[in-house]
Design an enzyme around this catalytic site. Sequence first.
Site, PDB file in Angstrom:
ATOM      1  N   GLY A 325       0.836  -1.199   0.000  1.00  0.00           N
ATOM      2  CA  GLY A 325       0.000   0.000   0.000  1.00  0.00           C
ATOM      3  C   GLY A 325       0.867   1.245   0.000  1.00  0.00           C
ATOM      4  N   SER A 326       0.390   2.244   0.670  1.00  0.00           N
ATOM      5  CA  SER A 326       1.070   3.550   0.613  1.00  0.00           C
ATOM      6  C   SER A 326       2.433   3.548   1.292  1.00  0.00           C
ATOM      7  CB  SER A 326       0.186   4.600   1.262  1.00  0.00           C
ATOM      8  OG  SER A 326      -1.037   4.684   0.571  1.00  0.00           O
ATOM      9  N   THR A 327       2.757   2.500   2.027  1.00  0.00           N
ATOM     10  CA  THR A 327       4.081   2.480   2.661  1.00  0.00           C
ATOM     11  C   THR A 327       5.181   2.429   1.614  1.00  0.00           C
ATOM     12  OG1 THR A 327       4.043   0.081   2.898  1.00  0.00           O
ATOM     13  CG2 THR A 327       3.231   1.375   4.768  1.00  0.00           C
TER      14      THR A 327
END
Lengths: 616, 373
Positions: A325-327
């Site tokens: 995801g956004s990590t």
Amino acid sequence: MARRLTLKDYLAESQLTIVRATWAVILIGLLTAVLIARLVYLQIVSYEHYATLSKENWVKLLPVPPTRGLIYDRNGVLLAENVPTYNLEITPEQVPNLKSTLARLRRLIPISDDDVDAFRQLMAQKPRFESIPLRFRLTPKEVARFAVNRWRFPGVDVTARLSRYYPLGPLAVHDIGYVGRIDVADLQRVNSSEYAGTSYIGKTGIEQYYEALLHGNVGVEQVEANAQGRTLRVLKRDAPQPGDDLYLTLDTRLQETAQKALGDYHGAVVALDPNNGDILAMVSTPVYNPNPFVDGIDAKAYRALRDNPGHPLFDRAIRGMYAPGSTIKPFMALAGLQYGTVTPTSTVYCPGYYQLPGSSRKYWGWKRTGHGTVDLKEAITESCDVYFYSLAHELGIDRMHAFLSRFGFGERTGVDVPGEKAGLLPSPQWKEAVRHQPWYPGETLINGIGQGYTLVTPLQLATAVAALATHGRRVVPHLLYATKDPSTGHLQIVPTRYRPTIVLANPAYWKDVITSMTDVVSSIHGTAHSIARGLSYTIAGKTGTAQLFGTGEGGYKDEAKIPFKLRDNALFIGFAPAYDPKIVVAVIVEHGGYGGVAAAPIARKVMDEYLVREKQ
Amino acid sequence: MLDSPTTASGSGFHRLTTRLHLDMPLLIGSTAVALLGLVILYSATDQDMHHVWKQVIRLVVALVAMLLVAQVPPHWLRRIAPVAFTAGILLLVAVLVVGHTGKGAQRWLNLGLFRFQPGEMMKLAVPMMVAWYLHDKALPPGRLQVALCALMILIPTGLIARQPDLGTAVLVAAAGFFVLFFAGLRWRLILGMLALGAALVPVLWHFMHGYQRQRVLTFLNPENDPLGAGYHIIQSTIALGSGGLYGKGWLNGTQSHLDFLPEGSTDFILSVFGEEFGLFGILVLLALYLFLVVRGLYIATQAQTTFTRLLAGGLALTFFFFVFVNAGMVTGLLPVVGLPLPLISYGGTSMVTVMAGFGMLMSIHTHRKLLPT
């Protein structure tokens, strides 16, 4: 009888007797010579041969198993030890009536049918004078009850032996692993003569990975044995060399904090020291108790664990593969800076969606109303998907793959726990080879925000964050801190291993991204601002919310209406203090929903425990 | 060699032995062997004095039997020979019908106080019978006489083999044969009998019990079945071979004390002896045995009647044969036929028989009359 005839016979027959006696002496001499020749052959010519055979007959070599090394955490807290356990054993030779003895024993101490079956099987294989275990791990109460009644049971005894025990039970079970009875498959992997007499072998985790260190070297006892194999006396003893004690990099208190913080959620927390790769905590939930595995877990309990929908036996920290995801965005930001597709000040207008040039298809961001005009810092702080769609598109999948590979995505970290997974960093070559399909430009966008094919393990993610936190220095994460030779007391610290350092065109890019990441927590707009309260140090972090359930182009629906199993995975990566990193944390909460809500507070608790407590 | 026809001269001790009809070389030789036997028995039974005392009692009984038999004049022996033989045959038949079974074979008659093996008695009764039959015939015997003797030998042999007790059967047959040998049985016949014997092997094989066949097969190749039937021979040769020249020392034999050697106190006691006293010890023992045999042969040459010459010669050769068969089986030269080592193996009946045989030799030697030369 005619006297004359008798006299005449007497002379002839006397003569005959002398002749025949002479022949007899000759025959006796010949036969005796044969006998002596045979004896000379046996006792002189073949003496060495028969002396060896005789010695092989009566001198037996018995293995003496070494004591297994203990396992401690970095502060000396005992994680795995050898404790004397009491077993009920029977020497069949000394039991007058086995059937009645068993029946009377069962009235005294609980003994299952399985125990009796196992006992009878062993009894059929072993000589009657050998003691055979009937029941393992008697409780002190059972020992006492038997001791009082011992006189009624000749040939039955309670014996003590060393057995593996994990005093903290489920804590760090996936890291430490457990030992179990050696089976045939185990024996094929190891030098079986080293394991003669050993009953346990590491089956998972550290216990398996460092089996060679923990086991030690077998000793040998030369004993005099009779034809039935009964040992009569010890002639010579080569003491076994006990296994090394292991000190792990784990911090038990941190581990406990992380496990508690995850609570009933399934997920994983990895905490590293980015400077040397020490794994300070590595939790996978749900956990289980390793102690029943040591002497063979019973089938029912094992089925319950295996069929548990939470898969407690599964080590999520190193084997669980999750969409980052956004990590992934801080790494994508570095890639954009490195290849010049963005600058710290360049902006992208976010209307809430992105469209590839010449295409009408809308790629939605998580915030449907859009972020407006955002620069790098705002894009990271607010986790603007559109900014990173644009960045990914301009970067292209090949450069993206090349750059992210340098952080170790898509390959094993090399941690010292068996069974680690490599994750997946997709590329057109990979897709062609595995899926036999071409790469579509839209997939570059999706993977650019950590969705799509991209998969990481929590440990992999933490290791990549460590590289980011230390401006490109890449460590190999490890659980082994030091080994101690128990006979000499010599402590050997395990040196840190490094991978090729990541060098950027401009070292200032590191700071650009890290500063943006501190805003994730400290800025009022930051997605993890909820954990900023009362913070006495700076955290650089990034949240992630990985979709498991396609909600179509319509973006996110009302979270509460989605069934739990289809809810998003919540992620958080971070390190602190941001400009002098001492700890890196990666958190994945399965079906936790928003990363900033479910995952970030867990990381905060772990960091607090480590940084605040350390100061005290 | 001490040689003392009945005279009234000599010292007091000499007079005593003469009056008791004792032959000192035989008495000393046999007692020496028996004492050596007690020494090794103590070791072979793991220093079990209970067994040793039982054997001492048997030795005393055997010596008394020897003493008693020595008092019986040879012509009495001749006269009771057919009686003893007939009684023996009847007892053998009785054993087959009502005998006591021990170790899978019917050998014993339970006579209340003690058990009695009629086969043992036939070791003496058969040579006595053959010598009795031949004593008034012109020697060497004719074919008809040889055939009759063969019957006298083969009937008891067959009965004993039926029990089954192969060892005793072989010994009884040998005892009868040796009397024939001393009667001047022609070499042509001896060789012919050997050839016939060889030809009869397949027939014999047919009549053998399973375990007897197994013994022969095992003898031919002990390694075939090292933990089964071959175990005795293998462990026995290991015991002997590992004894070397001087042995492992008394009470130090590992093969016997750690139970690797089966029947170490009975049929295989020579292995224990050889393991603990080495080749040297066995040669000393063999020398003692040969001394007894040669003394017996000498007594045969000095005997004055056909009966006594035949009986003495037969007994002396039988004794040698007895020792040789046991030593041969223990060293792996011969198949395991289940014969004890005379005067040494644990067990009573055999010792009484052997000593009684020596008693007969003594009787023959000490009842001679001075004859004009």
